[in-house]
Each structure stands twice: as C-alpha cells, then as structure tokens.
Scaffold this motif. Sequence first.
Motif, PDB file in Angstrom:
ATOM      1  N   SER A 349       0.874  -1.195   0.059  1.00  8.82           N
ATOM      2  CA  SER A 349      -0.122   0.000   0.012  1.00  8.82           C
ATOM      3  C   SER A 349       0.736   1.248   0.134  1.00  8.82           C
ATOM      4  N   LYS A 350       2.216   1.269   0.158  1.00  3.03           N
ATOM      5  CA  LYS A 350       3.019   2.175   0.354  1.00  3.03           C
ATOM      6  C   LYS A 350       4.116   2.365  -0.848  1.00  3.03           C
ATOM      7  N   LEU A 355       0.890  -0.123  -6.697  1.00  2.52           N
ATOM      8  CA  LEU A 355      -0.264   0.592  -6.540  1.00  2.52           C
ATOM      9  C   LEU A 355      -0.796   0.916  -7.966  1.00  2.52           C
ATOM     10  N   ARG A 363      -7.293  -0.587  -3.549  1.00  2.00           N
ATOM     11  CA  ARG A 363      -6.163  -0.012  -2.658  1.00  2.00           C
ATOM     12  C   ARG A 363      -6.472  -0.260  -1.129  1.00  2.00           C
ATOM     13  N   LYS A 364      -7.808  -0.114  -1.107  1.00  2.00           N
ATOM     14  CA  LYS A 364      -8.436   0.019   0.416  1.00  2.00           C
ATOM     15  C   LYS A 364      -8.203  -1.382   0.773  1.00  2.00           C
ATOM     16  N   LYS A 367      -4.740  -2.673   1.682  1.00  3.06           N
ATOM     17  CA  LYS A 367      -4.190  -2.146   2.757  1.00  3.06           C
ATOM     18  C   LYS A 367      -4.742  -2.509   4.084  1.00  3.06           C
ATOM     19  N   GLU A 370      -3.249  -6.090   4.366  1.00  2.00           N
ATOM     20  CA  GLU A 370      -1.858  -6.086   4.834  1.00  2.00           C
ATOM     21  C   GLU A 370      -1.913  -6.107   6.254  1.00  2.00           C
TER      22      GLU A 370
END
Length: 715
Positions: A349-350, A355, A363-364, A367, A370
Amino acid sequence: MSKSKSNFIDKLLGSQTQVEFSDEEENLLNLIHERGGRCNIKDLSHLMDQSAAGIVDLAQQVCDKGVRIWKEDGVLYLSGTTIECLPEHVVIKENKIRIGILADTMLGSKYQQLTGLYSAFQIAEHEGVDVMFHVGVSAGKPTPSKQEEFFLSTAAKQIDYIVANYPKSDKFKTKFVSGFHDMQWKKDNLNILAEVCSRRDDLAYRGDIQSDVSIRRGQAKDKKWPMLKVVYHGGDTSPYSKSYPVQGLVENLIQDVDDLVGEKTPDVVVVAGQGVYLDLSGGKVRNLYAVPGMRLISPSILRRKNRAVAPSIGFVIVTVTFEKDGTFAVKAKCYPLKGIKNDYREKFSKNQEFLRGLNSDERKVLKLLEESPKSSGELEQAINKSPETIDSIIFELQSKGFIISEMNASKNFKLNSVFKKKFNVPPINFDDYFFETVREGDISDTHIGSNSELVPIQEEAFEIFSKRGITVVNHGGDVSNGSPKHDEHFKGEVREFRASPLIFDIIRLLPSRKGIQICMIAGDHDRWFLDTVGLDLIAHVAQARPDINYLGIQDGERRSKRIITLLKHFNWGTGYARSYKPQQVIEDSILKEIEKEPARFRGKVVVILSGGGHVYCSMLYKGVIFILLPCLQSRTGFINGLGKISDVGFLIHSITYSKDGTLTRFGTEYFDRTAKALAFLRKRKNLHRNVKKSRARGYKPRTVKAKRSVKKSKK
C-alpha cells in the motif's frame, strides 16, 4: 590427491565429492588443520619451503576448489574455525575519533529492523562517525522450533540478502564481528560474515566474538594509547538483570592484580548481546558500556519460562578525545530508534510500483489485508460494499499478481507477504530530529556533618558545572548525615549531628554558583530528624538558600518542557547486579504509572535520578532513562563492614529530543573521583594519627614535671 582423503577435508567439501587436490594443496590443508584450523603464513612458508606470496596463491587455489580459507592479519584460517584477529591500530590525525557500535540486527529474521539500520547510518554520518563496528549481523541458523521466525533460512540466502541490502556509507567503513547467531553457521563450516565482506569493498571482517582496537594519535611508541575492546557476550538466554553478564565479563578480563597495576585491561569495553544500553563506567574498566540491539522480541524469547526482557532498539557512538597533555577522555551516547513491526515485509500500500493500475477500492482492500487477515464481512463493513463486490475485488487483486488465499478454518482472506528487496528510507530532517538538547548536573549523598564528607570534591563539581554552562543541578538526597541513628558519633564518624548547627553547615558548605539552581530531595538520613522530632531539615535549608528548589522527602518531580525528571532516594542498597533494582522500579512502578495516566506522560521523556545506592549505573530501559547516582562521601565504617567501596563522583547527563518529544539521543559524562576520595581518607587518617602522636609527646612530659614539682614543694 590420494584416494584416502582426510575426514576433515570431506567435511569441508560437504556435498562436493568429485574434487581433486594436489599434494601441495593437501599438505597445506593438513598443516592448517593440525594447528587448530589457523596458522601463520610465515610458519607455513618455512614448513613448505615457499614464499609468503606462494602460500597465499596456494590458499586461493584451494578456495577455488570449494574449501574456504580466510586470510586475516597474516594468518590463514580454515572455514568454520573461530577467527581471532590481532589488535588493529587506528592512527588518527585530529584530537578526536568517533566510533559507532551496532549489534544484533538478526538480518534474515522476521524481527529484523533494517529500516532502523538505514536510519542509524544516516545518524552516524550526521554525527561524524569515523568507523563503525557491527557485532552480530545475521539471523543465524534456524532450529525446528524457530523456523517460523525466519524469512531466509539458508546461509546462501542470508549472505545474498545482506550483500544486496546492507547500507553503505561514503564517510566511514563498517567492520563486522561475528556474534552468537553468526557463529551458528560455523557448525556447517561456514563463515557467513567473512563471505559477505569478501563481496563488499566497504565492509571488513574483524573476527569472531571480539575485536581489539588500539587508538593512536601520531606515531610515538612510548605513550599509553587507549585500547578499545568490542565483544559479544550474550544470546537468546541472557539473564533478567542486564548488567549481570556485563559485570561478569569484566571480572573474567582480569586474571590477577597485575592486570590492574600493569594497565593490561582495556580502557574502553563495549559489550553487545544484552539488548539494552548501559553505562557502568568507573570500575575495573574505566569506560564500560553495553549496546542495545536492532531487532524486535521474537516468540521464542517470549515463550521462555524465566523472565525475558524485550530488547531496546538503537546504537551507540563512543567518542575518544585526546587532550594536549596526552591524556584522553571517553564519552558514549545512545541513539534510540523506534521499532517497526513486520519491517521485512513489502508494504504494497506504500509502494507506487504495486499500486499502479489499482482503483481506490482495490487499494483499500489491499491495505486492510496487509494489516491482518479479514473476513468478507469485515471487508464489506470497512469499505461499505456488497459481498459480490468484495469477491470481485479479491479476484481482480489475484489476477494482478497478489497472492490472496482463503483460510479454511476462519474463512478469512489472507494476503501472502513477500520480503522487501529494496529499502528506500527517506532522509532524516535533523533540525526536527535533534530539536533540543538539555544538559544538567547530578550529585547525591553529600552527607554533610560526617567526617567522611568531601567538600573539596563538591566545590570541584560545581566549578565544572559552572564552566560547562550547567544551569540546573539535581541532588538525589542525603544532603546531611542526619541525626546519629546508628550511634556513629560514638565511633568517631560524625563531625556534627545537632540539628541547628547542621542546618547552618549545609547552608555554608553546600556549594553555590551564580546562575545554577539546585533541585533536591531529602534522603533517609535527612528525614531522621523528621521521624524523631518532626523537623524537616532540608526545608529550613531551602528557606535560607534561594538557589535551592526543595521537591520533597525521598521523592520529587520536576517538569521542563518535554522532560519529566523524577528524583528518588531509595532505602535499598544495591546487590552485585547493578541494573536489577532499576529494572524492577521501571517495570513495577513507572510503567504502571504511565499505563494509568498516559496523557500525563505522552510526548515526554522520563528520567529517573536515584540516590542512596552510592554506586553509578545509567541505563535506557523500555524507553525510560534510569541513573543510579554516585555519592560524594568517602569510605565509612558501615561500607567497610559490607566489604564494599562506594562510587564517588558526579555527573552531567545530556538528553536530546525531537520536535514531537521523542528521545533521540542520551548520554552521561561520569566524573569518577573514587581515587581522590581514598586519597583524602588516607590524608585524614594520617593527620588524625599525627595529632594523637603529637598530643602524646606534648602532654606526657609536662604532666610528669608537674607531679615532681609538687613533691619537692612538700619536702
């Protein structure tokens, strides 16, 4: 090579069986093996009738055939042999050298802190480090019970990972010393750190378990140059009291009294393997430190039946400064770092590379997974989507390369993690990171009124505080010797024990300097008047001395911007392990207070200054600074009876915090005056003895003459 190869050569070759050695190569291996796995190149040159260069070339031929031989300081080592390098001589041109010390990074373990390691290198460069020592680098060889704690379980994978990811500095060289976990690979005849260093020009191998460094300024050979010893002492089974193994190591360094008198002990000893920062200077080793680790606590340590200690994260910089007269001073500072859970994992996510091509819902979900496995219902509530949409998002993520599996028992979706292959750590803003530094002086147990008071050393302390620009001095209690609770006045140990004269003595004798405020508490000796006649001795002193801020009886608190200073005076003495009681106080008292009142301590650095123990030890433990304060009183009959000797001296402690109040740097400068106190004691005893002798010589003859004159007059 003969068909009947030696068993040890078979073991060195491992799975490589189709290897032929020449007679010279086999002879070289046998000669090194017969001498315990190590042999001087000069000796081999004589034994084999070859030049030193020829021996080195022959060793390289053996290496090319699969048997590792290491060359260090003119000695050849067989793979798997413990390597003890000769002391390294470091010649410096300036009057100062800064040495960084890292320990226990456990690279290859899921609990490593490689991001912290990159931050440590940034800090070291900013602080002007000249050379870095790293003791204990790899995660070692996994056992069946610890297999799940590793993401790299073979030596080859750990070597490749360290070579590819270990930070590199253009300003200093890093020197590896094998620690407890690195040595586990020696059972397989592998020297993992030597192999890493052979593939990186910025890294140098300095042997196993310990390394000695002689720091020289210039080339003069008749001077006493400081000797630094970096040593690994510990492992996963170290005891609860963190100072116990460190103190024991020092005892083992001293064979007999000649080692002390003949100055054979190292001037600076830095110990890795205990996982916390300790300063135990002033004893048999003048400068003794333990360094924190660079890893999180693992499940195998938590499973231990005896009390386990979570390692602190950080590193240490030792600075050696040479004075004009040839003497040198040593200071150490600890740089704590924050731990990052699952630092080895790739954070999808970073990372923009992962991404790219994902919509906002994908993406949500990525995350959320994760953080931890999630059920379909949890994902539905988190992003407010239907079950069908969640299934579609999971399918899309899987099709784009993310490995997401559904756990049979819990029906949760689990995102399979991958370890990072690149570490891009953002640069530190040092204006915010080292936002403000606070330096204060510390004294304790002055015992004014006793015959063992040390007023000259008190004056020296305040003179140094004034010259260093110190504006606050903390006093840890026992300002006075108090009333004669233990009949010390009958034993010749008390100069003054009456309340009013004692108050005037403290007002007169306790040093004062312009611009310095003394923050003090009363100790158990001071409160003896309060317990017997209701008189608070120190309160009366503070009324007459406006430079004294009286904080209370055996307990006081002072707040200054981002720092909470707790002054304590405990009635307990200290046992052999100096850190045992401080660890208990932090865990059983301070951490409980922080748990109950988190708002009071949030964004604050907590410092505990403890008097009453008459010994010195400073430590950073679980984020709390604890300093046992030395005394300013020479040896007493009570201490003699215990068979001990007090630590006499005073301190300047330094605390640096970031803009958000996080502790970023901590150190103490200990002014050891124990030898000076013993000299005062001998001088006082000699003076007392001479007075008794002179009185005996002076009064006895006059008494005899007087009696004779009386007899004559009667006649």
